[in-house]
Design a protein around this motif. Structure first.
Motif, mmCIF file in Angstrom:
data_model
loop_
_atom_site.group_PDB
_atom_site.id
_atom_site.type_symbol
_atom_site.label_atom_id
_atom_site.label_comp_id
_atom_site.label_asym_id
_atom_site.label_seq_id
_atom_site.Cartn_x
_atom_site.Cartn_y
_atom_site.Cartn_z
ATOM 1 N N LEU A 7 0.795 -1.226 0.000
ATOM 2 C CA LEU A 7 0.000 0.000 0.000
ATOM 3 C C LEU A 7 0.829 1.278 0.000
ATOM 4 N N HIS A 8 2.158 1.157 -0.090
ATOM 5 C CA HIS A 8 3.005 2.359 -0.015
ATOM 6 C C HIS A 8 4.273 2.116 -0.820
ATOM 7 N N THR A 9 4.275 2.610 -2.064
ATOM 8 C CA THR A 9 5.348 2.310 -3.012
ATOM 9 C C THR A 9 5.719 3.542 -3.825
ATOM 10 N N HIS A 10 7.032 3.686 -4.100
ATOM 11 C CA HIS A 10 7.526 4.831 -4.875
ATOM 12 C C HIS A 10 8.427 4.362 -6.023
ATOM 13 N N ILE A 38 -0.195 -3.973 -5.962
ATOM 14 C CA ILE A 38 0.494 -2.795 -5.437
ATOM 15 C C ILE A 38 -0.407 -1.584 -5.599
ATOM 16 N N VAL A 39 -0.407 -0.713 -4.590
ATOM 17 C CA VAL A 39 -0.940 0.634 -4.753
ATOM 18 C C VAL A 39 0.266 1.555 -4.902
ATOM 19 N N LEU A 40 0.388 2.193 -6.059
ATOM 20 C CA LEU A 40 1.509 3.097 -6.314
ATOM 21 C C LEU A 40 1.197 4.455 -5.704
ATOM 22 N N THR A 41 2.032 4.888 -4.764
ATOM 23 C CA THR A 41 1.783 6.130 -4.026
ATOM 24 C C THR A 41 2.977 7.075 -4.167
ATOM 25 N N ASP A 42 3.309 7.421 -5.392
ATOM 26 C CA ASP A 42 4.435 8.332 -5.599
ATOM 27 C C ASP A 42 4.181 9.673 -4.900
ATOM 28 N N MET A 83 -2.751 -0.394 -8.708
ATOM 29 C CA MET A 83 -3.738 0.658 -8.441
ATOM 30 C C MET A 83 -3.046 1.993 -8.200
ATOM 31 N N PHE A 84 -3.753 3.052 -8.491
ATOM 32 C CA PHE A 84 -3.208 4.400 -8.426
ATOM 33 C C PHE A 84 -3.592 5.070 -7.116
ATOM 34 N N GLY A 85 -2.582 5.542 -6.390
ATOM 35 C CA GLY A 85 -2.793 6.338 -5.189
ATOM 36 C C GLY A 85 -1.819 7.497 -5.195
ATOM 37 N N MET A 86 -1.627 8.129 -4.052
ATOM 38 C CA MET A 86 -0.647 9.210 -3.977
ATOM 39 C C MET A 86 -0.226 9.427 -2.531
ATOM 40 N N GLU A 87 0.959 10.015 -2.369
ATOM 41 C CA GLU A 87 1.406 10.477 -1.059
ATOM 42 C C GLU A 87 1.584 11.986 -1.164
ATOM 43 N N LEU A 88 0.686 12.693 -0.548
ATOM 44 C CA LEU A 88 0.599 14.148 -0.697
ATOM 45 C C LEU A 88 1.306 14.855 0.449
ATOM 46 N N ARG A 89 2.104 15.856 0.101
ATOM 47 C CA ARG A 89 2.734 16.729 1.092
ATOM 48 C C ARG A 89 2.512 18.173 0.666
ATOM 49 N N HIS A 90 2.190 19.016 1.617
ATOM 50 C CA HIS A 90 1.978 20.431 1.331
ATOM 51 C C HIS A 90 3.295 21.197 1.433
ATOM 52 N N TYR A 91 3.272 22.439 1.001
ATOM 53 C CA TYR A 91 4.435 23.297 1.187
ATOM 54 C C TYR A 91 4.716 23.506 2.679
#
Length: 223
Positions: A7-10, A38-42, A83-91
């Motif tokens: 669930l957490h891949t880059h 895999i859920v890809l969470t770039d 599957m498509f996911g994301m790991e989001l970070r703000h400024y």
């Protein structure tokens, strides 16, 4: 039959400042380890989109972010889902948020997601039915998000020490949050350090969301 999912891949392209592995090699290695998907969470963050790109023309660079998913998707088969996911970070923060259920069409229609902070980010993601988890919340330098804005917590992270993971699990339970485990894969030595084990296959993001909401799975932990 049991099914294992990461669930957490880059990848080296979608997480270009820290990922080091080709999408095709990630798919191959996880298949060899007996995973079913895999859920890809770039990283959708300043690690991937620099300030100039994010401020002035984020849509121009979405292709670079999404292409690794399609590259990995080529290696999908009847026994392995991507599957498509994301790991989001703000400024101006070190906090990371795993977003599950993300739809490419929706993502292309958005403006600069890096400029959103937790409350607005949560509202936006929930308007689409996506799930928001704080990743590795007890790593040094991380600030715990207001639990009101979260669906869940990454309670086991393969790159994070045991004490921090155990604190994350206790915090999630204290706040009644959903929980996940992930390897946080960037390089081969981080292969298959986390994930979940299910009784039913996960074929797409709709299946993924249903599974995560149900909490009907086992956590993969490598200690």
């Amino acid at each position: 039959m049991k099914y294992k999912y990461e669930l957490h891949t880059h990848t080296k392209y979608g997480s270009r400042q820290c990922g080091r592995t080709e999408p095709k090699d990630i798919a191959r290695m996880y298949k060899e380890k007996g995973y079913s998907g895999i859920v890809l969470t770039d990283h959708y963050s300043p690690l991937t989109f620099d300030l100039l790109h994010g401020l002035f023309n984020p849509k121009k660079f979405i292709d670079c972010y999404i292409n690794p998913y399609y590259e990995m998707k080529k290696y999908e088969d009847d026994n392995f889902s991507v599957m498509f996911g994301m790991e989001l970070r703000h400024y101006a923060t070190a906090n990371d948020y795993l977003i599950y259920g993300v739809d490419e069409k929706w993502l292309r229609e958005q403006g600069n997601l890096l400029a959103l902070w937790e409350k607005d980010m949560s509202k936006l993601m929930h308007s689409q039915g996506y799930l928001v988890y704080q990743a590795h919340p007890f790593r040094p330098g991380i600030r715990r998000c207001n639990p009101e804005y979260l669906d869940g917590v990454e309670i086991y992270n393969g790159k994070t020490d045991r004490d921090s993971n155990e604190k994350a699990e206790a915090w999630a339970k204290q706040n009644g949050k959903l929980m996940v485990s992930g390897s946080d894969f960037h390089v081969p030595k981080q292969l298959a350090r986390g994930g979940i084990i299910t009784d039913k296959p996960i074929r797409n993001n709709a299946d993924l969301l249903d599974t995560l909401k149900s909490m009907n799975f086992e956590f993969i932990k490598t200690y």
